[in-house]
Design a protein around this motif. Structure first.
Motif, PDB file in Angstrom:
ATOM      1  N   ASP A   4       0.867  -1.011   0.332  1.00  0.00           N
ATOM      2  CA  ASP A   4       0.038  -0.293  -0.102  1.00  0.00           C
ATOM      3  C   ASP A   4       1.496   1.156  -0.326  1.00  0.00           C
ATOM      4  O   ASP A   4       0.330   2.359  -0.495  1.00  0.00           O
ATOM      5  CB  ASP A   4      -0.890   0.040   1.258  1.00  0.00           C
ATOM      6  N   SER A   5       1.839   1.180   0.780  1.00  0.00           N
ATOM      7  CA  SER A   5       3.145   2.783   0.663  1.00  0.00           C
ATOM      8  C   SER A   5       3.416   2.510  -0.598  1.00  0.00           C
ATOM      9  O   SER A   5       3.559   1.773  -2.119  1.00  0.00           O
ATOM     10  CB  SER A   5       3.762   1.984   1.980  1.00  0.00           C
ATOM     11  N   GLN A   6       3.520   4.191  -1.558  1.00  0.00           N
ATOM     12  CA  GLN A   6       4.510   4.057  -2.373  1.00  0.00           C
ATOM     13  C   GLN A   6       6.409   4.044  -2.464  1.00  0.00           C
ATOM     14  O   GLN A   6       6.909   4.578  -3.303  1.00  0.00           O
ATOM     15  CB  GLN A   6       4.357   5.914  -2.988  1.00  0.00           C
ATOM     16  N   ALA A   7       6.549   4.107  -1.051  1.00  0.00           N
ATOM     17  CA  ALA A   7       7.745   4.415  -0.693  1.00  0.00           C
ATOM     18  C   ALA A   7       8.542   3.031  -1.593  1.00  0.00           C
ATOM     19  O   ALA A   7       7.987   1.866  -1.363  1.00  0.00           O
ATOM     20  CB  ALA A   7       8.215   4.353   1.082  1.00  0.00           C
ATOM     21  N   PRO A   8       9.965   3.313  -1.520  1.00  0.00           N
ATOM     22  CA  PRO A   8      10.602   2.298  -1.986  1.00  0.00           C
ATOM     23  C   PRO A   8      10.961   1.300  -1.080  1.00  0.00           C
ATOM     24  O   PRO A   8      11.482   1.383  -0.338  1.00  0.00           O
ATOM     25  CB  PRO A   8      11.878   3.273  -2.951  1.00  0.00           C
ATOM     26  N   LEU A   9      11.323   0.214  -1.690  1.00  0.00           N
ATOM     27  CA  LEU A   9      11.539  -0.823  -0.881  1.00  0.00           C
ATOM     28  C   LEU A   9      13.297  -1.633  -0.734  1.00  0.00           C
ATOM     29  O   LEU A   9      13.745  -1.662  -1.878  1.00  0.00           O
ATOM     30  CB  LEU A   9      10.902  -2.490  -1.102  1.00  0.00           C
ATOM     31  N   ALA A  10      13.284  -1.576   0.120  1.00  0.00           N
ATOM     32  CA  ALA A  10      14.912  -1.809   0.857  1.00  0.00           C
ATOM     33  C   ALA A  10      14.627  -3.274   1.529  1.00  0.00           C
ATOM     34  O   ALA A  10      14.265  -3.113   2.904  1.00  0.00           O
ATOM     35  CB  ALA A  10      15.904  -0.632   1.660  1.00  0.00           C
ATOM     36  N   VAL A  11      15.628  -4.312   0.813  1.00  0.00           N
ATOM     37  CA  VAL A  11      16.114  -5.378   1.326  1.00  0.00           C
ATOM     38  C   VAL A  11      16.880  -5.509   2.413  1.00  0.00           C
ATOM     39  O   VAL A  11      18.461  -5.294   2.057  1.00  0.00           O
ATOM     40  CB  VAL A  11      15.921  -7.344   0.466  1.00  0.00           C
ATOM     41  N   ALA A  31      18.370  -1.551   9.356  1.00  0.00           N
ATOM     42  CA  ALA A  31      16.846  -0.797   8.912  1.00  0.00           C
ATOM     43  C   ALA A  31      17.095   0.959   9.185  1.00  0.00           C
ATOM     44  O   ALA A  31      15.545   1.338   8.355  1.00  0.00           O
ATOM     45  CB  ALA A  31      16.122  -1.929   9.763  1.00  0.00           C
ATOM     46  N   ILE A  32      17.075   0.911  10.523  1.00  0.00           N
ATOM     47  CA  ILE A  32      16.660   2.467  10.947  1.00  0.00           C
ATOM     48  C   ILE A  32      17.003   3.465  10.283  1.00  0.00           C
ATOM     49  O   ILE A  32      16.016   4.583  10.022  1.00  0.00           O
ATOM     50  CB  ILE A  32      17.108   2.322  11.957  1.00  0.00           C
ATOM     51  N   ALA A  33      18.285   3.381   9.948  1.00  0.00           N
ATOM     52  CA  ALA A  33      18.790   4.982   8.535  1.00  0.00           C
ATOM     53  C   ALA A  33      18.267   4.367   7.219  1.00  0.00           C
ATOM     54  O   ALA A  33      17.567   5.506   7.157  1.00  0.00           O
ATOM     55  CB  ALA A  33      20.573   3.848   8.871  1.00  0.00           C
ATOM     56  N   LEU A  34      17.860   3.433   6.684  1.00  0.00           N
ATOM     57  CA  LEU A  34      16.822   3.412   5.488  1.00  0.00           C
ATOM     58  C   LEU A  34      15.621   3.892   5.517  1.00  0.00           C
ATOM     59  O   LEU A  34      15.565   4.570   5.047  1.00  0.00           O
ATOM     60  CB  LEU A  34      16.959   1.563   5.152  1.00  0.00           C
ATOM     61  N   LYS A  35      15.117   3.456   7.306  1.00  0.00           N
ATOM     62  CA  LYS A  35      13.937   3.677   7.834  1.00  0.00           C
ATOM     63  C   LYS A  35      13.947   5.170   7.003  1.00  0.00           C
ATOM     64  O   LYS A  35      13.079   6.215   6.600  1.00  0.00           O
ATOM     65  CB  LYS A  35      13.133   3.230   8.705  1.00  0.00           C
ATOM     66  N   ALA A  36      14.942   6.334   7.879  1.00  0.00           N
ATOM     67  CA  ALA A  36      14.828   7.039   8.198  1.00  0.00           C
ATOM     68  C   ALA A  36      15.210   8.229   6.383  1.00  0.00           C
ATOM     69  O   ALA A  36      14.564   9.401   6.697  1.00  0.00           O
ATOM     70  CB  ALA A  36      15.899   7.382   8.981  1.00  0.00           C
ATOM     71  N   LEU A  37      15.877   7.414   5.985  1.00  0.00           N
ATOM     72  CA  LEU A  37      15.833   7.999   4.379  1.00  0.00           C
ATOM     73  C   LEU A  37      14.706   8.191   3.795  1.00  0.00           C
ATOM     74  O   LEU A  37      14.470   8.001   2.394  1.00  0.00           O
ATOM     75  CB  LEU A  37      16.685   7.119   3.454  1.00  0.00           C
ATOM     76  N   GLY A  38      13.854   6.607   4.150  1.00  0.00           N
ATOM     77  CA  GLY A  38      12.166   6.823   3.452  1.00  0.00           C
ATOM     78  C   GLY A  38      11.597   5.722   2.953  1.00  0.00           C
ATOM     79  O   GLY A  38      10.903   5.648   2.187  1.00  0.00           O
TER      80      GLY A  38
END
Length: 375
Positions: A4-11, A31-38
């Protein structure tokens, strides 16, 4: 993974994520750093604790585990991750060494170098971890290789012919809310009483997660025997970690220092153990970084590290005298005796706590964010 989110996905692909290991903590920090980058973040693992992943803002996706030991189970994990990524098309894939990626590989171990340094021989053909590391690093699909220390960077550069421009040194961080001078000092009297340490006794400790062969606990027992001859009855020795104590307890008995030793398994409030020590030692034959060294310094505890411990790189400029060769037992005994006899041990601890200020978890997360932005 919810769409549902338009944010890019990081794995983030790592076989196990549990708080107790440095690699797991690195994954959660990423994970925290990637989340902070959107990014939306998914951690792909065979084993892990969902609540820890969620606390880092990530979703834990468990992949089916190959049930038998051997190199194939590492390659199986790589295949499962690639299949998942073909379906979900992430914008970034962060590998922790067991997975091929066009983006970034974070390595925690130099298994070939470790075998040479610890056992003096090369790994046997078909070694489980070496096989997948060789596959990923020789394949060279990644844009960046991140390592814990310059020692690792040099080994991978020379061993796999990876250009230095593709290698990034990413030192692990520590949590300054837990590991600080105030907390360590406040917990010192209670912890020393609990350990049975008299006020005029010096406590020297080796604190680690485990793998006593790699961390050279045998060498530490030798040092204790040497120091006991020079300063009889004045020191006690603490070993903390999850491994089999018995061979080292027998060694201490044969050296006549068994009653000077305290053996403990890992504890949650480890900062009070750092605070209880007068000197922290890590004579490891190899320690790719050694976050315990960083935590001890943050607690204001003087340290003595082997030259094959990555964290020793932080000491090279101003405290090179705190770095010794892991097998030179006499040099360790000499240096420990001098440190204990000289005034200024407390001021050394304070200087080290200031030195590591720039390596807190927050500052390392900012560096991680900058690194991910660069990708």
């Amino acid at each position: 993974m919810t769409e549902d989110s338009q944010a890019p996905l990081a794995v983030i692909a790592i076989r196990q994520v549990e708080k107790s290991t440095g690699a797991s903590r690195n994954a959660f920090e990423q994970a925290i750093a990637l989340k902070a980058l959107g990014y939306r973040v998914a951690i792909l693992a065979e084993r892990g604790r969902r609540e820890l992943a969620e606390a880092a803002g990530a979703e834990l996706v468990r992949l089916k585990r190959w049930p038998f030991k051997g190199p194939f189970r590492r390659f199986w994990f790589n295949r499962r991750v690639q299949a998942w990524c073909r379906r979900h098309r992430p914008a970034m894939l962060v590998s922790h060494g067991d997975v091929e990626t066009p983006d970034v590989v974070y390595m925690h171990n130099c298994v070939h170098l470790a075998s040479q340094r610890i056992h003096g021989r090369d790994l046997p053909p078909g070694h489980e971890v070496a096989a997948i590391h060789d596959h990923v690093l020789k394949g060279g699909k990644f844009r960046r290789l991140a390592v814990n220390s310059r020692m690792m960077a040099n080994d991978f550069r020379d061993r796999y012919g990876i250009d230095e421009s593709r290698i990034e040194i990413s030192y692990p961080g520590y949590d300054p809310e837990i590991f600080n001078l105030e907390r360590a000092t406040a917990g010192r009297p209670v912890r020393r009483r609990e350990l049975g340490i008299e006020n005029d006794t010096r406590l020297i400790g080796l604190i680690t997660s485990g793998n006593f062969t790699k961390r050279n606990v045998a060498g530490f027992v030798e040092m204790a025997a040497g120091l006991e001859q020079r300063l009889p009855g004045r020191c006690r020795f603490l070993v903390v970690g999850k491994d089999d104590f018995s061979p080292y307890q027998r060694q201490a008995e044969q050296a006549g220092v068994a009653e000077r030793f305290i053996w403990r398994t890992t504890v949650s409030d480890v900062e009070t153990l750092y605070g209880a020590l007068d000197i922290f030692v890590l004579p490891a034959h190899i320690e790719e970084f050694g976050r315990v060294s960083l935590e001890a310094m943050a607690c204001g505890t003087p340290v003595l590290l082997s030259s094959t411990t990555g964290a020793a790189e932080l000491l090279e400029a101003d405290h090179a005298d705190l770095i010794l060769e892991s097998r030179d037992t006499k040099a360790w005994v000499d240096r420990l005796e001098r440190m204990l006899e000289e005034p200024g041990l407390d001021s050394l601890g304070t200087a080290l706590s200031t030195l590591v200020d720039g390596y807190s978890y927050q500052s390392q997360t900012e560096k991680l964010k900058t690194s991910f932005r660069g990708l």
